[in-house]
Write a protein that holds these residues in place. Structure first.
Motif, mmCIF file in Angstrom:
data_model
loop_
_atom_site.group_PDB
_atom_site.id
_atom_site.type_symbol
_atom_site.label_atom_id
_atom_site.label_comp_id
_atom_site.label_asym_id
_atom_site.label_seq_id
_atom_site.Cartn_x
_atom_site.Cartn_y
_atom_site.Cartn_z
ATOM 1 N N MET A 51 0.988 -1.128 -0.100
ATOM 2 C CA MET A 51 -0.021 0.008 0.050
ATOM 3 C C MET A 51 0.997 1.294 0.032
ATOM 4 S SD MET A 51 -2.476 1.171 2.971
ATOM 5 C CE MET A 51 -2.886 -0.593 3.422
ATOM 6 N N GLY A 52 0.601 1.990 -0.903
ATOM 7 C CA GLY A 52 1.492 3.260 -1.207
ATOM 8 C C GLY A 52 0.842 4.557 -0.310
ATOM 9 N N VAL A 53 1.609 5.136 0.626
ATOM 10 C CA VAL A 53 1.195 6.293 1.267
ATOM 11 C C VAL A 53 1.775 7.763 0.477
ATOM 12 C CG1 VAL A 53 1.249 7.484 3.388
ATOM 13 C CG2 VAL A 53 0.994 5.075 3.312
ATOM 14 N N GLU A 54 2.939 7.678 -0.088
ATOM 15 C CA GLU A 54 3.806 8.749 -0.620
ATOM 16 C C GLU A 54 2.883 9.426 -1.582
ATOM 17 O OE1 GLU A 54 6.479 10.020 0.840
ATOM 18 O OE2 GLU A 54 6.286 8.399 2.290
ATOM 19 N N GLN A 55 2.323 8.803 -2.547
ATOM 20 C CA GLN A 55 1.830 9.444 -3.827
ATOM 21 C C GLN A 55 0.517 10.173 -3.106
ATOM 22 O OE1 GLN A 55 1.775 6.079 -3.461
ATOM 23 N NE2 GLN A 55 -0.302 5.308 -3.607
ATOM 24 N N TRP A 56 -0.054 10.053 -1.861
ATOM 25 C CA TRP A 56 -1.246 10.491 -1.375
ATOM 26 C C TRP A 56 -0.878 11.842 -0.457
ATOM 27 C CZ3 TRP A 56 -5.537 9.393 -3.778
ATOM 28 C CH2 TRP A 56 -5.412 7.914 -4.362
ATOM 29 N N ARG A 57 0.431 12.083 -0.378
ATOM 30 C CA ARG A 57 0.849 13.362 0.610
ATOM 31 C C ARG A 57 0.422 14.809 0.145
ATOM 32 N NH1 ARG A 57 3.114 11.521 4.719
ATOM 33 N NH2 ARG A 57 4.803 9.800 4.727
ATOM 34 N N TRP A 58 0.065 14.656 -1.163
ATOM 35 C CA TRP A 58 -0.424 15.838 -1.710
ATOM 36 C C TRP A 58 -1.474 16.624 -0.836
ATOM 37 C CZ3 TRP A 58 -5.581 15.822 -3.156
ATOM 38 C CH2 TRP A 58 -6.047 14.690 -3.620
ATOM 39 N N ALA A 59 -2.227 15.376 -0.508
ATOM 40 C CA ALA A 59 -3.906 15.726 0.277
ATOM 41 C C ALA A 59 -3.671 16.504 1.444
ATOM 42 C CB ALA A 59 -4.346 14.392 0.510
ATOM 43 N N GLY A 60 -2.439 16.359 2.225
ATOM 44 C CA GLY A 60 -2.092 17.042 3.547
ATOM 45 C C GLY A 60 -1.746 18.473 3.267
ATOM 46 N N ASP A 70 -19.585 0.933 11.237
ATOM 47 C CA ASP A 70 -18.338 0.367 11.052
ATOM 48 C C ASP A 70 -17.860 -0.759 10.134
ATOM 49 O OD1 ASP A 70 -15.750 -0.041 11.842
ATOM 50 O OD2 ASP A 70 -16.002 -0.955 14.005
ATOM 51 N N GLY A 71 -16.737 -0.918 9.690
ATOM 52 C CA GLY A 71 -16.463 -2.078 8.624
ATOM 53 C C GLY A 71 -14.995 -2.361 8.563
ATOM 54 N N PRO A 72 -14.364 -2.821 7.345
ATOM 55 C CA PRO A 72 -13.343 -3.316 7.354
ATOM 56 C C PRO A 72 -12.179 -2.230 7.005
ATOM 57 C CG PRO A 72 -14.437 -4.024 5.222
ATOM 58 C CD PRO A 72 -15.341 -3.303 6.587
ATOM 59 N N LEU A 73 -12.456 -1.248 6.519
ATOM 60 C CA LEU A 73 -11.739 -0.206 5.877
ATOM 61 C C LEU A 73 -11.066 0.448 7.281
ATOM 62 C CD1 LEU A 73 -13.576 1.452 2.964
ATOM 63 C CD2 LEU A 73 -11.554 -0.133 2.923
ATOM 64 N N ARG A 74 -11.880 0.771 8.207
ATOM 65 C CA ARG A 74 -11.539 1.391 9.381
ATOM 66 C C ARG A 74 -10.448 0.993 9.989
ATOM 67 N NH1 ARG A 74 -11.775 1.584 14.424
ATOM 68 N NH2 ARG A 74 -13.209 -0.449 14.693
ATOM 69 N N PRO A 75 -10.174 -0.282 10.413
ATOM 70 C CA PRO A 75 -9.000 -0.723 11.085
ATOM 71 C C PRO A 75 -7.728 -0.696 10.196
ATOM 72 C CG PRO A 75 -10.720 -2.694 10.533
ATOM 73 C CD PRO A 75 -11.159 -1.323 10.165
ATOM 74 N N ARG A 76 -7.871 -0.684 8.842
ATOM 75 C CA ARG A 76 -6.847 -0.873 8.080
ATOM 76 C C ARG A 76 -6.209 0.822 7.974
ATOM 77 N NH1 ARG A 76 -9.061 -2.765 2.273
ATOM 78 N NH2 ARG A 76 -6.859 -2.200 1.749
ATOM 79 N N ILE A 77 -7.089 1.798 7.978
ATOM 80 C CA ILE A 77 -6.764 3.077 8.190
ATOM 81 C C ILE A 77 -6.194 3.210 9.471
ATOM 82 C CG2 ILE A 77 -7.575 5.533 8.250
ATOM 83 C CD1 ILE A 77 -9.936 4.698 6.080
ATOM 84 N N ALA A 78 -6.704 2.943 10.703
ATOM 85 C CA ALA A 78 -6.219 2.952 11.887
ATOM 86 C C ALA A 78 -4.998 2.671 12.000
ATOM 87 C CB ALA A 78 -7.121 2.464 12.893
ATOM 88 N N ALA A 79 -4.489 1.549 11.203
ATOM 89 C CA ALA A 79 -3.274 0.836 11.454
ATOM 90 C C ALA A 79 -2.083 1.878 10.740
ATOM 91 C CB ALA A 79 -2.979 -0.462 10.496
ATOM 92 N N ALA A 105 -3.818 8.711 5.279
ATOM 93 C CA ALA A 105 -4.007 7.210 5.579
ATOM 94 C C ALA A 105 -5.236 6.650 4.921
ATOM 95 C CB ALA A 105 -4.284 7.185 7.095
ATOM 96 N N ALA A 106 -6.382 7.487 4.850
ATOM 97 C CA ALA A 106 -7.715 7.184 4.503
ATOM 98 C C ALA A 106 -7.306 6.817 2.806
ATOM 99 C CB ALA A 106 -8.886 8.012 4.807
ATOM 100 N N LEU A 107 -6.682 7.889 2.222
ATOM 101 C CA LEU A 107 -6.627 7.950 0.712
ATOM 102 C C LEU A 107 -5.908 6.615 0.309
ATOM 103 C CD1 LEU A 107 -6.102 11.665 -0.113
ATOM 104 C CD2 LEU A 107 -7.713 10.141 -0.954
ATOM 105 N N ALA A 108 -4.845 6.412 1.208
ATOM 106 C CA ALA A 108 -3.922 5.229 0.872
ATOM 107 C C ALA A 108 -4.762 3.823 0.821
ATOM 108 C CB ALA A 108 -2.619 5.078 1.848
ATOM 109 N N VAL A 109 -5.488 3.742 1.906
ATOM 110 C CA VAL A 109 -6.336 2.418 2.260
ATOM 111 C C VAL A 109 -7.118 2.454 0.862
ATOM 112 C CG1 VAL A 109 -7.662 1.286 3.475
ATOM 113 C CG2 VAL A 109 -5.849 2.262 4.436
ATOM 114 N N VAL A 110 -7.991 3.446 0.792
ATOM 115 C CA VAL A 110 -9.073 3.336 -0.391
ATOM 116 C C VAL A 110 -8.393 3.422 -1.603
ATOM 117 C CG1 VAL A 110 -10.928 5.090 -1.545
ATOM 118 C CG2 VAL A 110 -10.831 4.753 1.247
ATOM 119 N N GLY A 111 -7.452 3.834 -1.760
ATOM 120 C CA GLY A 111 -6.726 3.820 -3.042
ATOM 121 C C GLY A 111 -6.189 2.532 -3.383
ATOM 122 N N ASP A 112 -5.804 1.994 -2.455
ATOM 123 C CA ASP A 112 -5.341 0.337 -2.489
ATOM 124 C C ASP A 112 -6.545 -0.374 -2.910
ATOM 125 O OD1 ASP A 112 -3.440 -1.866 -1.951
ATOM 126 O OD2 ASP A 112 -4.630 -2.226 -0.340
#
Length: 183
Positions: free
Chosen positions: A1-10, A128-137, A147-154
């Motif tokens: 899961m890539g996080v770097e490409q989503w940094r623009w959102a911050g 609640d559902g399966p995306l929340r714990p993935r983002i929380a991690a 974090a949210a964009l990285a998980v949803v993007g994945d």
């Protein structure tokens, strides 16, 4: 899961926006659901000249990744309004991230009008559902929106970087004005 490409959102320029992903939809159908008549391929700079911020409406920027269409709105978003959510998710799955100007982030997973999951990363949980714990991690090492964009993007197979958003995308201005509300 890539996080770097989503940094623009911050970044500050993107204080508020709505990013909606829809499964098996065409950009023109998404734009029509949001009240726009036609789409024109243009860069962000061309879109900002054609539709200056002084002109009321939601600037829709649409593209696709495999079977998913995305719609990015960074001024006056309407896709996160309840009537639009119901129209957009009809007979399909919709994943959506909204970030308000005050920094509140909301993640939604809606299938055929039914909210499967809705929460604020690191905050309130409405459904609640399966995306929340993935983002929380990914928290607190990354901001809530990144974090949210990285998980949803994945989840959708999207790598939506600034070059894509600034580049040539199907674009329209929607004059639609619908009531806000939570679903």
């Amino acid at each position: 899961m890539g996080v770097e490409q989503w940094r623009w959102a911050g970044q500050e320029r993107f204080a508020g926006f709505c990013l909606t992903f829809l499964l098996n939809r065409e950009p023109a159908a998404v734009a029509a659901s949001l009240g726009a008549d036609s789409l024109t391929l243009m860069t962000l700079a061309e879109a900002e000249r054609a539709y200056p911020i002084s002109r009321p409406g939601a600037l829709l920027r649409l593209g696709a990744f495999d079977n998913w269409v995305f719609c990015f709105e960074d001024r006056a978003p309407i896709a996160n309004r309840t009537p639009a959510i119901l129209r957009l998710s009809k007979d399909t799955r919709m994943l959506q991230l909204s970030r308000s100007g005050d920094g509140m982030v909301v993640v939604r997973d809606v299938v055929d009008g039914r909210t499967m999951e809705m929460f604020e990363p690191g905050g309130a949980v409405y459904v609640d559902g399966p995306l929340r714990p993935r983002i929380a991690a990914l928290l607190p090492a990354h901001s809530r929106i990144v974090a949210a964009l990285a998980v949803v993007g994945d989840e959708v197979g999207a790598n939506l970087d600034r070059a894509t958003l600034d580049g040539r995308l199907a674009t329209a201005l929607s004059p639609l004005n619908e009531p806000a509300g939570r679903r």
